[in-house]
Design a protein around this motif. Sequence first.
Motif, PDB file in Angstrom:
ATOM      1  N   ASP A  18     -11.222  68.504  54.602  1.00  0.00           N
ATOM      2  CA  ASP A  18     -11.209  69.793  55.302  1.00  0.00           C
ATOM      3  C   ASP A  18     -11.044  69.602  56.808  1.00  0.00           C
ATOM      4  O   ASP A  18     -10.328  70.355  57.463  1.00  0.00           O
ATOM      5  CB  ASP A  18     -12.480  70.592  55.018  1.00  0.00           C
ATOM      6  N   LYS A  76      -3.558  67.529  43.924  1.00  0.00           N
ATOM      7  CA  LYS A  76      -4.664  68.484  44.017  1.00  0.00           C
ATOM      8  C   LYS A  76      -4.879  68.949  45.462  1.00  0.00           C
ATOM      9  O   LYS A  76      -5.309  70.074  45.700  1.00  0.00           O
ATOM     10  CB  LYS A  76      -5.941  67.830  43.485  1.00  0.00           C
ATOM     11  N   HIS A  77      -4.552  68.100  46.424  1.00  0.00           N
ATOM     12  CA  HIS A  77      -4.841  68.404  47.829  1.00  0.00           C
ATOM     13  C   HIS A  77      -3.591  68.712  48.648  1.00  0.00           C
ATOM     14  O   HIS A  77      -3.700  69.170  49.776  1.00  0.00           O
ATOM     15  CB  HIS A  77      -5.574  67.220  48.467  1.00  0.00           C
ATOM     16  N   ARG A  78      -2.420  68.478  48.095  1.00  0.00           N
ATOM     17  CA  ARG A  78      -1.172  68.587  48.852  1.00  0.00           C
ATOM     18  C   ARG A  78      -0.977  69.964  49.497  1.00  0.00           C
ATOM     19  O   ARG A  78      -0.574  70.065  50.651  1.00  0.00           O
ATOM     20  CB  ARG A  78       0.013  68.260  47.949  1.00  0.00           C
ATOM     21  N   ASP A  79      -1.289  71.021  48.792  1.00  0.00           N
ATOM     22  CA  ASP A  79      -1.056  72.367  49.332  1.00  0.00           C
ATOM     23  C   ASP A  79      -2.005  72.739  50.465  1.00  0.00           C
ATOM     24  O   ASP A  79      -1.802  73.725  51.160  1.00  0.00           O
ATOM     25  CB  ASP A  79      -1.114  73.418  48.217  1.00  0.00           C
ATOM     26  N   LYS A  80      -3.048  71.934  50.703  1.00  0.00           N
ATOM     27  CA  LYS A  80      -3.997  72.206  51.784  1.00  0.00           C
ATOM     28  C   LYS A  80      -3.476  71.716  53.130  1.00  0.00           C
ATOM     29  O   LYS A  80      -3.997  72.088  54.171  1.00  0.00           O
ATOM     30  CB  LYS A  80      -5.338  71.513  51.504  1.00  0.00           C
ATOM     31  N   PHE A  81      -2.463  70.837  53.112  1.00  0.00           N
ATOM     32  CA  PHE A  81      -2.007  70.187  54.328  1.00  0.00           C
ATOM     33  C   PHE A  81      -0.646  70.691  54.763  1.00  0.00           C
ATOM     34  O   PHE A  81       0.145  71.171  53.967  1.00  0.00           O
ATOM     35  CB  PHE A  81      -1.926  68.669  54.110  1.00  0.00           C
ATOM     36  N   ASN A  82      -0.384  70.532  56.053  1.00  0.00           N
ATOM     37  CA  ASN A  82       0.930  70.831  56.604  1.00  0.00           C
ATOM     38  C   ASN A  82       1.870  69.666  56.280  1.00  0.00           C
ATOM     39  O   ASN A  82       1.461  68.680  55.676  1.00  0.00           O
ATOM     40  CB  ASN A  82       0.824  71.015  58.125  1.00  0.00           C
ATOM     41  N   LEU A 120     -14.542  65.501  50.461  1.00  0.00           N
ATOM     42  CA  LEU A 120     -13.936  66.835  50.570  1.00  0.00           C
ATOM     43  C   LEU A 120     -14.148  67.411  51.966  1.00  0.00           C
ATOM     44  O   LEU A 120     -13.244  68.055  52.521  1.00  0.00           O
ATOM     45  CB  LEU A 120     -14.490  67.773  49.495  1.00  0.00           C
ATOM     46  N   LYS A 140      -7.361  68.501  57.508  1.00  0.00           N
ATOM     47  CA  LYS A 140      -6.324  69.542  57.374  1.00  0.00           C
ATOM     48  C   LYS A 140      -6.328  70.494  58.557  1.00  0.00           C
ATOM     49  O   LYS A 140      -5.338  71.180  58.793  1.00  0.00           O
ATOM     50  CB  LYS A 140      -6.470  70.296  56.052  1.00  0.00           C
ATOM     51  N   SER A 141      -7.420  70.504  59.337  1.00  0.00           N
ATOM     52  CA  SER A 141      -7.468  71.396  60.493  1.00  0.00           C
ATOM     53  C   SER A 141      -6.954  70.736  61.771  1.00  0.00           C
ATOM     54  O   SER A 141      -6.942  71.368  62.825  1.00  0.00           O
ATOM     55  CB  SER A 141      -8.911  71.897  60.704  1.00  0.00           C
TER      56      SER A 141
END
Length: 187
Positions: A45, A65-71, A41, A48-49
Motif C-alpha cells: 500500500d 493479484k496486485h498488478r491493478d493496484k500499481f501504476n 500488504l 503504490k502511493s
Amino acid sequence: EDLINSSRLLRARYRPEDSLSPEFLEFNWRISHLVRIERRLKVLDELKSLPEKVKLTVVTSDPDKHRDKFNENAELLPFQPWNKVVELMRDSKIVINVQPFHIYAGHERQITAMANGAAVATDRNLYLEERYKDASDIIFYDFSEGSLRGKIEEHLSDLERLEALALRGARKAVKNGLISERAGEII
C-alpha cells in the motif's frame, strides 16, 4: 481481526509447558505468517502511493493479484531464483525488506542487498539497531501509514546522500554481516 482471534485462541488452548509441542509450534507459525502477510500488504500500500516517477520492481507470490493496484511505473514479478534476486538488488537504489520475526538476527536479503550496493529499508530489530544507524547506513521504517513512503521519497530526493548511505551499508555488511563473520561471532 484474524490475528486477534488467533492470539485469543492461542492463549486459551496452550499452557507455557506446551510451548515446544508440534501443534503449538505450528499454530505459532501460522500466527506469525498472518502478521507477515499483513505487514507485506501494508508495504505494498505504501509503495503504490509513491509518485509515478519512482520505478518499482516488486517480487511477490502473486503478481496478478496486485498488478491493478500499481501504476505503469511498477514491474511485478513472481518469485525469482536467488541469482536473479541478487541481480535485481544490484540494479536497485533501495531494497525494501519486510523482516521475518527475527528478534536478534539479520536476514540474507538485507546483507546481500547491502553487499551488492543497494541501500536497505527495513523494519527494526535488536540486532540491526545495535549494528546499523538509521539514515547513516540503513533506513529503518515502521508500519505506520506514510513512514515507508516518506523515507523513500526523502532518500530518493538526495541521490548523493543515498549513495553514501548505501556505500556505508555495504562496507558494514561485508565487514560484519556475512555468514562467515556471524558464524565466527556466534562460535
